[in-house]
Write an enzyme that holds these catalytic residues in place. Structure first.
Site, PDB file in Angstrom:
ATOM      1  N   ASP A  13      60.544  68.837  45.833  1.00 39.84           N
ATOM      2  CA  ASP A  13      60.184  67.617  46.559  1.00 39.84           C
ATOM      3  C   ASP A  13      59.512  67.894  47.900  1.00 39.84           C
ATOM      4  OD1 ASP A  13      61.380  66.166  44.505  1.00 39.84           O
ATOM      5  OD2 ASP A  13      63.340  66.235  45.473  1.00 39.84           O
ATOM      6  N   LYS A  16      54.257  68.533  46.754  1.00 37.01           N
ATOM      7  CA  LYS A  16      53.236  69.256  45.981  1.00 37.01           C
ATOM      8  C   LYS A  16      52.189  68.301  45.409  1.00 37.01           C
ATOM      9  CE  LYS A  16      56.713  70.976  43.633  1.00 37.01           C
ATOM     10  NZ  LYS A  16      57.903  70.734  44.456  1.00 37.01           N
ATOM     11  N   GLY A  40      58.836  65.376  39.896  1.00 28.87           N
ATOM     12  CA  GLY A  40      58.335  64.047  40.243  1.00 28.87           C
ATOM     13  C   GLY A  40      57.352  64.246  41.379  1.00 28.87           C
ATOM     14  N   HIS A  41      56.081  64.271  41.071  1.00 32.93           N
ATOM     15  CA  HIS A  41      55.065  64.562  42.092  1.00 32.93           C
ATOM     16  C   HIS A  41      54.398  63.248  42.507  1.00 32.93           C
ATOM     17  CE1 HIS A  41      54.865  69.052  40.766  1.00 32.93           C
ATOM     18  NE2 HIS A  41      56.060  68.659  41.180  1.00 32.93           N
ATOM     19  N   GLN A 222      59.246  72.042  41.134  1.00 39.77           N
ATOM     20  CA  GLN A 222      60.477  72.475  41.809  1.00 39.77           C
ATOM     21  C   GLN A 222      60.118  73.361  43.013  1.00 39.77           C
ATOM     22  OE1 GLN A 222      60.579  72.881  38.005  1.00 39.77           O
ATOM     23  NE2 GLN A 222      60.950  70.728  38.276  1.00 39.77           N
TER      24      GLN A 222
HETATM   25  P1  IMO Z   1      59.744  68.554  41.964  1.00 38.44           P
HETATM   26  O1  IMO Z   1      58.686  69.217  41.124  1.00 38.44           O
HETATM   27  C1  IMO Z   1      63.875  68.511  43.370  1.00 38.44           C
HETATM   28  C2  IMO Z   1      66.936  70.020  40.623  1.00 38.44           C
HETATM   29  C3  IMO Z   1      67.923  69.031  40.052  1.00 38.44           C
HETATM   30  C4  IMO Z   1      69.130  69.915  39.863  1.00 38.44           C
HETATM   31  C5  IMO Z   1      68.519  71.235  39.434  1.00 38.44           C
HETATM   32  C6  IMO Z   1      68.486  71.448  37.929  1.00 38.44           C
HETATM   33  O2  IMO Z   1      59.608  67.098  42.101  1.00 38.44           O
HETATM   34  O3  IMO Z   1      59.865  69.262  43.279  1.00 38.44           O
HETATM   35  P2  IMO Z   1      67.090  70.404  35.929  1.00 38.44           P
HETATM   36  O4  IMO Z   1      66.837  68.970  35.561  1.00 38.44           O
HETATM   37  O5  IMO Z   1      65.876  71.172  36.231  1.00 38.44           O
HETATM   38  O6  IMO Z   1      67.982  71.098  34.958  1.00 38.44           O
HETATM   39  O7  IMO Z   1      67.958  70.303  37.290  1.00 38.44           O
HETATM   40  O8  IMO Z   1      67.196  71.236  39.927  1.00 38.44           O
HETATM   41  N1  IMO Z   1      65.515  69.673  40.390  1.00 38.44           N
HETATM   42  C7  IMO Z   1      64.697  69.229  41.352  1.00 38.44           C
HETATM   43  N2  IMO Z   1      64.936  68.920  42.645  1.00 38.44           N
HETATM   44  N3  IMO Z   1      62.613  68.417  42.881  1.00 38.44           N
HETATM   45  C8  IMO Z   1      62.357  68.741  41.592  1.00 38.44           C
HETATM   46  O9  IMO Z   1      61.105  68.791  41.108  1.00 38.44           O
HETATM   47  C9  IMO Z   1      63.422  69.132  40.751  1.00 38.44           C
HETATM   48  N4  IMO Z   1      63.523  69.486  39.455  1.00 38.44           N
HETATM   49  C10 IMO Z   1      64.811  69.828  39.254  1.00 38.44           C
HETATM   50  O10 IMO Z   1      68.172  67.988  40.956  1.00 38.44           O
HETATM   51  O11 IMO Z   1      69.783  70.126  41.088  1.00 38.44           O
HETATM   52 MG    MG Z   2      59.611  65.600  43.436  1.00 37.37          MG
END
Ligand code: IMO
Ligand code: MG
Length: 421
Positions: A13, A16, A40-41, A222
């Protein structure tokens, strides 16, 4: 020509989506290389806001080719919904979007396994987004997965049923009720929808682009601290979120990595469980959440907030070989009397600036204080107008990390972006 990479340096988050959309003006090809609809971009332009989960963030730039790489896992239902809502804005999707045949599919039963295993973990749950990400990567490395290219083969229904049966047996260990048929009909319809797309050998496509000197931007999901190897395990996601993941998730060699843009927020957030050394539990943390609108773009959960952590940031920078830092949401810190950054951790009698194996075990961050600025950064468009106190903060980070901050983002819109070349 090389592949430039955009990565999150924190717990996801970081922003990106905004930066890839912004940089997409300079790149004819944008490619996602790992993760899936857990991402979630968020993008904002011309009074429109949009959250992308599977589709690369170059989709709103006319003429850009967008690739979903082999390292990504795709939920066909979410993919179809996303493409249809982009199309409803009058943006063509099918022409400019290609999918690697080697990307793995998230089955409805993968999501059920995700939910059942989180439920079974109780208070030790990861805080997964429940999109089926972990179980799908488990099947990939366990060599049971179904890939996008498989949907073109005549034996696809049998493969689907075989994997579904395996999942149903696996689910017997959990005390969890579910309907194994739930969502299956929609899933199959969405598979038909995916068949309309160009399903390609993306590694060859990328190789060809490099040969033709086309610029490629790889878009991470992530962040480094959620990486399967280097993140705060087990509170991580299931893919390689670091720069090396761009090579394995798209199929180009490490020698072709060009610029590595490392994105970080001017403070920290985390969603889901796991250690967060600089987390704030007080009114300042609440203020960061409110001002920064820190609620998950994928799940709507409130994000945990805290001060910038230079120990973690330096760790992320060395793992990724970051060449350019991008600071996001600096405007959220406007009006704080004091802004803090963690410069080291104390654990017992030991002080260290290394990110440890176990970040959960009684770590106390040591902070450096900076005088805040009482100015609305979101209105500033030129570097010279940035307040002295803010630039002191930026320069300190650059010195500590040893990498220049080449872009400063002061709000969600494309024009709230200052380039420092
Ligand atoms: P973006 O791309 C923030 C976190 C989840 C959880 C852990 C594992 O928007 O930055 P998962 O569903 O992957 O098995 O969850 O990773 N998580 C994220 N946190 N931004 C994300 O994506 C995330 N994708 C997974 O909250 O703690
Ligand atoms: Mg996000």
């Amino acid at each position: 020509m090389n592949v430039d990479v955009v990565l999150g340096l924190q717990w996801g988050d970081e922003g990106k989506g905004k930066i890839v959309d912004y940089l997409a003006q300079r790149y004819p090809v944008i490619a996602r290389f790992q993760g899936g609809p857990n991402a979630g971009h968020s993008l904002h332009f011309e009074n429109t806001s949009f959250v992308l989960h599977s589709v690369p963030s170059g989709i709103f730039r006319k003429g850009t080719v967008n690739i979903i790489g082999n390292g990504v896992v795709i939920d066909p239902v979410i993919f179809r919904e996303e493409c249809q809502s982009i199309e409803s804005l009058g943006i063509p999707v099918k022409e400019g979007l290609m999918i690697s045949k080697r990307a793995h599919l998230i089955l409805p039963t993968h999501r059920i396994i995700d939910a059942a295993s989180e439920h079974a973990k109780g208070s030790l749950k990861i805080g997964s987004t429940l999109k089926g990400i972990g179980p799908t990567y488990m099947d990939k490395t366990g060599r049971n997965g179904i890939r996008v290219g498989d949907i073109l083969a005549p034996g696809f229904p049998e493969r689907f049923n075989a994997l579904k049966s395996k999942h149903i047996s696996f689910l017997q260990q959990f005390d969890y009720t579910y309907d194994p048929e739930e969502g299956e009909a929609r899933w199959m319809e969405a598979i038909d929808y995916i068949r309309q797309y160009r399903l390609i050998d993306a590694e060859y496509y990328i190789h060809q682009c490099l040969k033709e000197n086309k610029r490629i931007l790889a878009e991470g999901a992530q962040g480094a601290l959620l990486d399967i190897d280097f993140g705060s395990y087990p509170y991580v996601t299931s893919s390689s979120t670091t720069c090396a993941g761009a090579c394995t998730g798209l199929g180009f060699p490490p020698s072709k990595v060009g610029k590595v843009y490392g994105i970080f927020k001017a403070y920290c957030t985390r969603v889901g469980s796991g250690p967060f050394p600089t987390e704030l539990f007080d009114s300042e943390g609440e203020l960061l959440r409110e001002k920064g609108k820190e609620f998950g773009a994928t799940t709507g959960r409130p994000r945990r907030t805290g001060w910038l952590d230079l120990v973690a940031l330096k760790y992320a920078v060395i793992l990724n070989g970051v060449t350019d830092l991008i600071m996001m949401k600096a405007d959220v810190l406007d009006g704080f009397e004091t802004v803090k950054v963690a410069t080291s951790y104390v654990s017992g009698n030991l002080e260290s600036d290394r990110f440890p194996f176990d970040t959960d075990a009684g770590i106390h961050p040591v902070y450096k204080d900076f005088r805040g600025w009482n100015k609305n950064l979101s209105l500033i468009r030129r570097e010279e107008e940035l307040p002295y106190e803010f630039m002191t903060y930026v320069r300190y980070i650059e010195d500590a990390v040893g990498v220049p901050v080449s872009i400063i983002s002061l709000g969600p819109d494309r024009d709230q972006t200052i380039i420092r070349d």
